[in-house]
Design an enzyme around this catalytic site. Structure first.
Site, short mmCIF file in Angstrom:
data_model
loop_
_atom_site.label_atom_id
_atom_site.label_comp_id
_atom_site.label_asym_id
_atom_site.label_seq_id
_atom_site.Cartn_x
_atom_site.Cartn_y
_atom_site.Cartn_z
N ASN A 79 -14.75 1.90 6.21
CA ASN A 79 -15.17 2.09 4.81
C ASN A 79 -16.68 1.81 4.72
O ASN A 79 -17.11 0.70 4.99
CB ASN A 79 -14.35 1.11 3.96
CG ASN A 79 -14.71 1.14 2.49
OD1 ASN A 79 -15.70 1.74 2.09
ND2 ASN A 79 -13.91 0.48 1.68
N CYS A 135 -18.69 1.25 -4.43
CA CYS A 135 -18.23 2.40 -3.63
C CYS A 135 -18.23 3.69 -4.43
O CYS A 135 -18.16 4.78 -3.86
CB CYS A 135 -16.83 2.15 -3.10
SG CYS A 135 -16.70 0.64 -2.16
N HIS A 153 -12.52 8.75 -1.52
CA HIS A 153 -13.15 7.57 -0.92
C HIS A 153 -12.32 7.08 0.26
O HIS A 153 -11.10 6.97 0.18
CB HIS A 153 -13.29 6.47 -1.98
CG HIS A 153 -13.87 5.19 -1.43
ND1 HIS A 153 -14.90 5.19 -0.52
CD2 HIS A 153 -13.55 3.89 -1.64
CE1 HIS A 153 -15.20 3.94 -0.21
NE2 HIS A 153 -14.38 3.14 -0.87
#
Ligand code: UT7
Length: 317
Positions: A273, A109, A243
């Site tokens: 996500n 990520c 994030h």
């Protein structure tokens, strides 16, 4: 060092609501909304990671007023492209008409911040002038759709940006704490007759609470270090572009910093996500909405498997 001169994004057509998930998983809208902030996510049906990336890349090039021949490097952040090899970057290059060096990186990520650092190093060295960064993830093919702990969290999409020499990037820091047990996606071992411990195809595994603690801790530390390095206060940052893994992680950082909610843009409610795509997709949306102005100070941060983390401060040019 560098600046971003154009961005683009693409998500699949199919939007999946929490209620739709509750139709086949032991979950409900209330749990997903209150524990994560997610209401919907987009998942691929007949799109490929290459097609999403091509759309995002063409938009980014158009917004930068450039064409594919002007690009002298393509760096793609992905956990898993349409092919393990060749790279997704090469697949995209072929379709947009670029013929420059192209490669993928995997920093989970955190990929966007890692690619910014690589792009910045190439531009600083003079080996490249204009770089196309693509973040693209198809998390729907990596999650276990029978596991409510992970299936509800993720979505698919792509975001791209064009980078050239500039003075926007004021600070960048990367880290990795080797810890492969709490968040991982094992590869299989194929059909080699020689392999001693065979691994079948498996899915994304995450110990949510451990990752949550890591995230709150590392983002908090990264913010303090970055602000100290630049000699500025948390109030001087215009936007914290973090994030999008869990709205509660974002809220807990905001509360610690005692900064207003408007400084913490979110899109996790819409997209879930999307791993390395989350941050550049959010940036792209903020630009499209006219939220980011010249001179705005942006703190950008991401974290994920590895465990990796990275952050940077950009003063928008
Ligand atoms: O981008 C990569 C980085 N990833 C992250 O940063 C994720 C970080 N972690 C998180 O966001 C949170 O830990 C999760 C959203 C993954 C989980 O939230 P939590 O508040 O930590 O829940 P939990 O794992 O402690 O589970 C609490 C309960 C459990 O039930 P019991 O054992 O208390 O009966 C789970 O089985 O919630 C249950 N649960 C669910 N219930 C309904 C877990 N998933 C679900 C679900 N629907 N989808």
């Amino acid at each position: 060092m560098i600046k971003i001169i154009g961005m683009g994004k693409s998500v699949p057509q199919k939007c999946v609501t929490n209620d739709e998930l509750a139709g086949f998983l032991d979950t409900d809208d209330e749990w997903i909304t209150t524990r994560t902030g997610i209401k919907t996510r987009y998942v691929c049906t007949d799109e490929s990671l290459t097609s999403l990336s091509v759309e995002a890349s063409n938009q980014a090039l158009q917004n930068a007023n450039l064409s594919a021949e002007n690009i002298d490097m393509i760096i793609c952040s992905t956990l898993c492209g349409d092919y393990l090899t060749p790279s997704l970057a090469c697949a995209v290059a072929g379709q947009i008409g670029a013929s420059c060096p192209a490669f993928d990186i995997n920093a989970a990520c955190t990929g966007f911040v890692y690619t910014l650092d690589i792009a910045s190093a190439y531009i600083k060295s003079g080996k490249a002038q204009t770089i196309l960064i693509i973040c693209a993830e198809m998390m729907s093919t990596q999650a276990d759709w029978n596991d409510r702990n992970t299936a509800v969290l993720f979505g698919d999409g792509a975001a791209a940006c064009v980078i050239t020499a500039g003075d926007a990037l004021k600070y960048l820091s990367l880290s990795a704490i080797p810890e492969i047990t709490i968040l991982n996606l094992p590869s299989d071992t194929g059909n080699s007759p020689f392999i001693k411990s065979k691994r079948e195809k498996s899915y994304l595994y995450m110990h949510g609470q451990e990752v949550f603690k890591f995230a709150v801790n590392i983002v908090g530390k990264d913010i303090s270090k970055a602000l100290e390095a630049l000699g500025i206060s948390s109030a001087q940052i215009d936007y914290y572009v973090l994030h999008q893994a869990n709205k509660r992680i974002i809220d807990s950082i905001r509360v610690k910093l005692q900064q207003p909610e408007e400084k913490f843009p979110v899109n996790i409610n819409k997209y879930g996500n999307i791993s390395s795509v989350s941050v550049p997709l959010l940036l792209c949306e903020m630009l499209d909405e006219g939220k980011i102005k010249k001179g705005d100070k942006l703190f950008i941060s991401a974290f994920g498997a590895g465990l990796t983390a990275g952050c940077c401060i950009l003063i928008w040019e």
